[in-house]
Design a protein around this motif. Structure first.
Motif, PDB file in Angstrom:
ATOM      1  N   ASN A  84       0.819  -1.218   0.000  1.00  0.00           N
ATOM      2  CA  ASN A  84       0.000   0.000   0.000  1.00  0.00           C
ATOM      3  C   ASN A  84       0.849   1.262   0.000  1.00  0.00           C
ATOM      4  N   GLN A  87       2.704   2.034  -3.511  1.00  0.00           N
ATOM      5  CA  GLN A  87       1.802   2.470  -4.585  1.00  0.00           C
ATOM      6  C   GLN A  87       1.856   3.985  -4.854  1.00  0.00           C
ATOM      7  N   TRP A  91       3.069   5.856  -8.323  1.00  0.00           N
ATOM      8  CA  TRP A  91       2.166   6.773  -9.029  1.00  0.00           C
ATOM      9  C   TRP A  91       2.818   8.146  -9.181  1.00  0.00           C
ATOM     10  N   LYS A 114      -5.790  -1.259  -9.529  1.00  0.00           N
ATOM     11  CA  LYS A 114      -5.874   0.209  -9.423  1.00  0.00           C
ATOM     12  C   LYS A 114      -4.780   0.861 -10.268  1.00  0.00           C
ATOM     13  N   ARG A 118      -5.114   3.121 -13.676  1.00  0.00           N
ATOM     14  CA  ARG A 118      -4.498   4.443 -13.719  1.00  0.00           C
ATOM     15  C   ARG A 118      -3.522   4.565 -14.885  1.00  0.00           C
ATOM     16  N   GLU A 355     -13.609  -0.883  -7.566  1.00  0.00           N
ATOM     17  CA  GLU A 355     -14.601   0.191  -7.737  1.00  0.00           C
ATOM     18  C   GLU A 355     -15.434   0.402  -6.474  1.00  0.00           C
ATOM     19  N   GLU A 357     -14.325  -0.725  -3.276  1.00  0.00           N
ATOM     20  CA  GLU A 357     -13.500  -0.924  -2.089  1.00  0.00           C
ATOM     21  C   GLU A 357     -13.686   0.175  -1.041  1.00  0.00           C
ATOM     22  N   SER A 358     -13.667   1.426  -1.502  1.00  0.00           N
ATOM     23  CA  SER A 358     -13.759   2.545  -0.553  1.00  0.00           C
ATOM     24  C   SER A 358     -15.073   2.516   0.205  1.00  0.00           C
ATOM     25  N   PHE A 361     -15.061  -0.387   2.561  1.00  0.00           N
ATOM     26  CA  PHE A 361     -14.122  -0.080   3.639  1.00  0.00           C
ATOM     27  C   PHE A 361     -14.767   0.865   4.650  1.00  0.00           C
TER      28      PHE A 361
ATOM     29  N   ARG B  66     -12.991   6.276  -9.619  1.00  0.00           N
ATOM     30  CA  ARG B  66     -12.564   4.893  -9.410  1.00  0.00           C
ATOM     31  C   ARG B  66     -12.534   4.064 -10.697  1.00  0.00           C
ATOM     32  N   PHE B  69      -8.785   5.754 -11.359  1.00  0.00           N
ATOM     33  CA  PHE B  69      -7.962   6.032 -10.178  1.00  0.00           C
ATOM     34  C   PHE B  69      -7.126   7.297 -10.346  1.00  0.00           C
ATOM     35  N   ASP B 269      -5.406   5.360   6.292  1.00  0.00           N
ATOM     36  CA  ASP B 269      -6.245   4.438   5.515  1.00  0.00           C
ATOM     37  C   ASP B 269      -6.611   5.029   4.158  1.00  0.00           C
ATOM     38  N   PHE B 272      -3.292   5.297   1.950  1.00  0.00           N
ATOM     39  CA  PHE B 272      -2.546   4.091   1.603  1.00  0.00           C
ATOM     40  C   PHE B 272      -3.402   2.845   1.401  1.00  0.00           C
ATOM     41  N   ARG B 273      -4.641   2.856   1.827  1.00  0.00           N
ATOM     42  CA  ARG B 273      -5.453   1.647   1.638  1.00  0.00           C
ATOM     43  C   ARG B 273      -6.442   1.811   0.494  1.00  0.00           C
ATOM     44  N   THR B 274      -7.200   2.907   0.529  1.00  0.00           N
ATOM     45  CA  THR B 274      -8.217   3.070  -0.512  1.00  0.00           C
ATOM     46  C   THR B 274      -7.713   3.962  -1.646  1.00  0.00           C
ATOM     47  N   SER B 275      -6.483   4.475  -1.508  1.00  0.00           N
ATOM     48  CA  SER B 275      -5.865   5.339  -2.536  1.00  0.00           C
ATOM     49  C   SER B 275      -6.669   6.601  -2.784  1.00  0.00           C
ATOM     50  N   ASP B 276      -7.505   6.991  -1.845  1.00  0.00           N
ATOM     51  CA  ASP B 276      -8.328   8.190  -2.009  1.00  0.00           C
ATOM     52  C   ASP B 276      -7.624   9.375  -1.341  1.00  0.00           C
ATOM     53  N   GLN B 277      -6.686   9.947  -2.092  1.00  0.00           N
ATOM     54  CA  GLN B 277      -5.872  11.014  -1.508  1.00  0.00           C
ATOM     55  C   GLN B 277      -6.689  12.279  -1.246  1.00  0.00           C
TER      56      GLN B 277
END
Lengths: 370, 314
Positions: A84, A87, A91, A114, A118, A355, A357-358, A361, B66, B69, B269, B272-277
């Motif tokens: 994680n 990544q 990027w 992902k 991208r 798509e 996951e967020s 989560f 998404r 990304f 999280d 680094f987990r959901t990549s949602d900066q």
């Protein structure tokens, strides 16, 4: 950034290394990979492969990295940065047109997807050994091969046999017994648990992702059991310290704990277990020669001999037909080989997973952190 | 006639040269800017941090697509709406703020007597012992200390072993909110004592003796003399502890068993987990905002304490 290029010299070490490389090349020729090296570009001094630590990297080293070094003379350095955490670095490098920090990323297929979406993953469709792989190697829902899946794994229900005197738990619902309050562990993002929870909660897999109410209802029930939430190393520690009786975890971790002397068993309950894959991919931005050799590394990882040794270490089924399961995993539910073995395993495409996951989560966290 | 070597030593001449060179580089007429020149490195550092903050603010205004990304080109407040609409983030924010308040209070309650005894004791051995006990944890990182508590407080740990000796069955002492607060208090105590000690040292012992000679018992002396005079130290220590606790990551992650996240864990999280900066950046700015509000409120109510370098607010 430039990388050091290996220069030939006439030292004793170089002669020895040459001997090893010659022997390895002969081995590769036997494996049908010799042609790939026929018009080989300049070799880099090393390739950097991101890997998970502990028994995971040991298995990769024994099965793929060391034989590859013997065959090519290219040193393999394993970067143990978390998947994680590497990544965003990859990027950022791609965004800034820099050389990426690693050559090959050993990654979960979900995470790798992902990066593929991208557009920061090289296409690997031209790997010669892909022709000899099963369908499992192909990433679902993506064009070409931005990732090559290299094996599958199961999120089993691992348990301490002393805590289940009547035998293995038959259902995930067995964990709702009050005696297991505070004695269960799940991944802290809920990964591996969502899909069996959908079934255990009375829902249907076909409803994923549109309607997962059944999943969340079951997670709510599990929350009342005050589960511990952690990562792979936590599970092993918690089992070893007697903190937990059961966990939803990857079978490799349970097997590793058993190797370390912990009395632990695992099962696939009637609702099923999540089946997923990991893979290898190459970030964009490498110099041509390094890209070539990085591809050769992945190509080498798809040979039968490399897969056999690597995946014996992990205790996981590979993507090349004819592999022999480790003796302790013959007919084990966590090592599916035949179509019938997959009947109780749940596989959802990586694209659906990334798509949603967020949202999953956040929902899982909302229940568990509430 | 040239002065002899004894009358005008070489090192003076060297100093003259250096002074001349410095004067050429930074002429005397610019001397009113000397203060700013010395401040420049710090200002540069702050500027870099500010640039980072601006970039985070910019990132927080773009949402994640998404399908690709990548973040959207359009600006929107969706990430802030997501952060404030989803109960989990409010719960985690509340847990962080409440935790920071409890930890600060408990730490100050423990740090004050520790610092007081350390400063006032006549025994040099006791002072050394307290200093060693204070500094030793600094050589052990936060993560290692947290793992130490896992060993001591675990089901098969030292504390449960001792409880077992008196017939008490193993208790779950870890992986809950009190365990996180306990770990944080233990981590913050040295910081608080170090901030308090100079303020306590600055209180003349004669003042306490005078209070006693006028009939005040130790409790009244403490309440009416020592505590008010130690206020700058208490405020400074409180500010450091509340800021560090509010932003802590390791203790909730390790001692919380995954169910007691603070806001820093939620930010991790997202990045680094959901990549949602974008959402991670929005949560970061919310944390910065809350931290600034807390510090601003303390400054307004009590002044900056020892952080104001001795200038008490009147």
């Amino acid at each position: 950034m430039t990388r050091h290029i290996q220069r030939p010299s006439l030292s004793r070490r170089a002669v020895l290394r040459g001997g090893v490389a010659f022997g390895g090349a002969a081995l590769l020729a036997q494996l049908g990979a010799g042609r790939a090296f026929a018009a080989e570009p300049e070799k880099p001094a090393e390739l950097i492969v991101r890997a998970w630590g502990g028994s995971w990297v040991d298995a990769l080293k024994a099965g793929v990295s060391d034989p590859f070094t013997a065959a090519t003379g290219i040193t393999i350095r394993h970067d143990l940065t978390e998947d994680n955490e590497i990544q965003p670095k990859i990027w950022a490098a791609a965004e800034q047109k820099r050389v990426p920090p690693i050559h090959i990323n050993w990654d979960t297929t979900t995470n790798a997807t992902k990066s593929a979406l991208r557009g920061v993953a090289e296409d690997l469709s031209d790997l010669s050994n892909l022709a000899g792989t099963t369908d499992l190697a192909k990433p679902v829902g993506l064009e070409g091969y931005p990732i090559v899946n290299t094996y599958g794994y199961v999120y089993v229900l691992a348990y301490r046999p002393e805590a289940f005197p009547d035998g293995a738990p038959k259902s995930w619902k067995d964990l709702l017994d009050p005696k297991f309050k505070g004695r269960i562990a799940l991944y802290n993002d809920g990964i591996g648990f969502h899909f069996p929870a959908q079934v255990a909660g009375g829902g249907k897999l076909e409803d994923i992702p549109a309607n997962m109410d059944a999943c969340w209802a079951f997670v709510e029930q599990m929350k009342a059991q005050e589960p511990l939430l952690g990562e792979d190393p936590d599970f092993t520690t918690w089992f070893q310290n007697g903190e937990i009786d059961a966990a939803c975890t990857i079978s490799t971790n349970a097997r590793e704990a058993r190797k370390n002397g912990v009395n632990i068993a695992w099962t696939v309950p009637e609702e099923g277990c999540k089946f997923d894959t990991d893979g290898l991919w190459i970030p964009v931005g490498l110099p041509e020669n390094e890209l070539y050799w990085a591809k050769q590394y992945i190509n080498f990882a798809l040979t039968k001999d490399a897969q056999q040794v690597w995946l014996d270490g992990l205790g996981l089924p590979g993507v090349v037909p004819g592999l022999t399961p480790p003796a302790d995993l013959v007919d084990d539910a966590s090592y599916p080989t035949k179509p019938a073995d997959f009947e109780h395993l749940i596989r959802i495409s990586a694209q659906v997973q990334v798509e949603n996951e967020s949202e999953w989560f956040a929902k899982f966290k909302a229940i568990m952190q509430g | 006639m040239r002065p002899s070597r004894a009358e005008y030593p070489y090192r003076w001449r060297l100093m003259d040269r250096l002074e001349a060179a410095a004067d050429r580089l930074f002429p005397r007429r610019w001397s009113r800017w000397t203060g700013w020149l010395m401040l420049a490195p710090a200002l540069l550092l702050v500027a870099v941090l500010l640039i980072g903050l601006v970039q985070i603010a910019d990132a927080s205004l773009h949402t994640l697509d998404r399908k690709t990304f990548r973040t959207s080109a359009a600006y929107s407040l969706d990430n802030y709406r997501a952060a404030l609409d989803q109960g989990v983030y409010l719960a985690v924010l509340w847990r962080s703020v409440l935790g920071a308040a409890i930890v600060t209070l408990l730490t100050l309650l423990l740090a004050f007597p520790y610092g007081y005894v350390m400063v006032r004791t006549r025994s040099s051995n006791l002072r050394k012992l307290l200093l060693i006990a204070l500094f030793l944890p600094f050589f052990i990182g936060q993560v290692v200390r947290a793992y130490g508590w896992l060993i001591i407080l675990g089901n098969g740990g030292l504390v449960n072993d001792l409880l077992g000796l008196v017939g008490v069955p193993p208790q779950r002492l870890l992986f809950n909110y009190p365990a996180v607060l306990f770990g944080l208090v233990q981590y913050m105590l040295p910081f608080a004592v170090l901030m308090l000690a100079p303020a306590l040292t600055a209180i003349p012992e004669e003042t306490e003796a005078a209070a006693g000679s006028l009939g005040a018992n130790w409790l009244r002396t403490l309440w009416h003399v020592v505590l008010p005079m130690a206020r700058p130290g208490l405020v400074g220590a409180g500010l450091v502890v509340v800021s560090l606790t509010l932003t802590d990551f390791a203790m909730p992650a390790i001692l919380g068993g995954g169910g007691q996240d603070f806001i820093a864990n939620a930010i991790y999280d997202q990045f680094f987990r959901t990549s949602d900066q974008g959402l991670g950046a929005a949560l970061t700015l919310l944390l910065v905002g809350i931290g600034s509000l807390v510090v601003g409120a303390v400054f307004t109510a009590f002044g900056a304490g020892t952080l104001a370098m001795g200038r008490a607010r009147t």
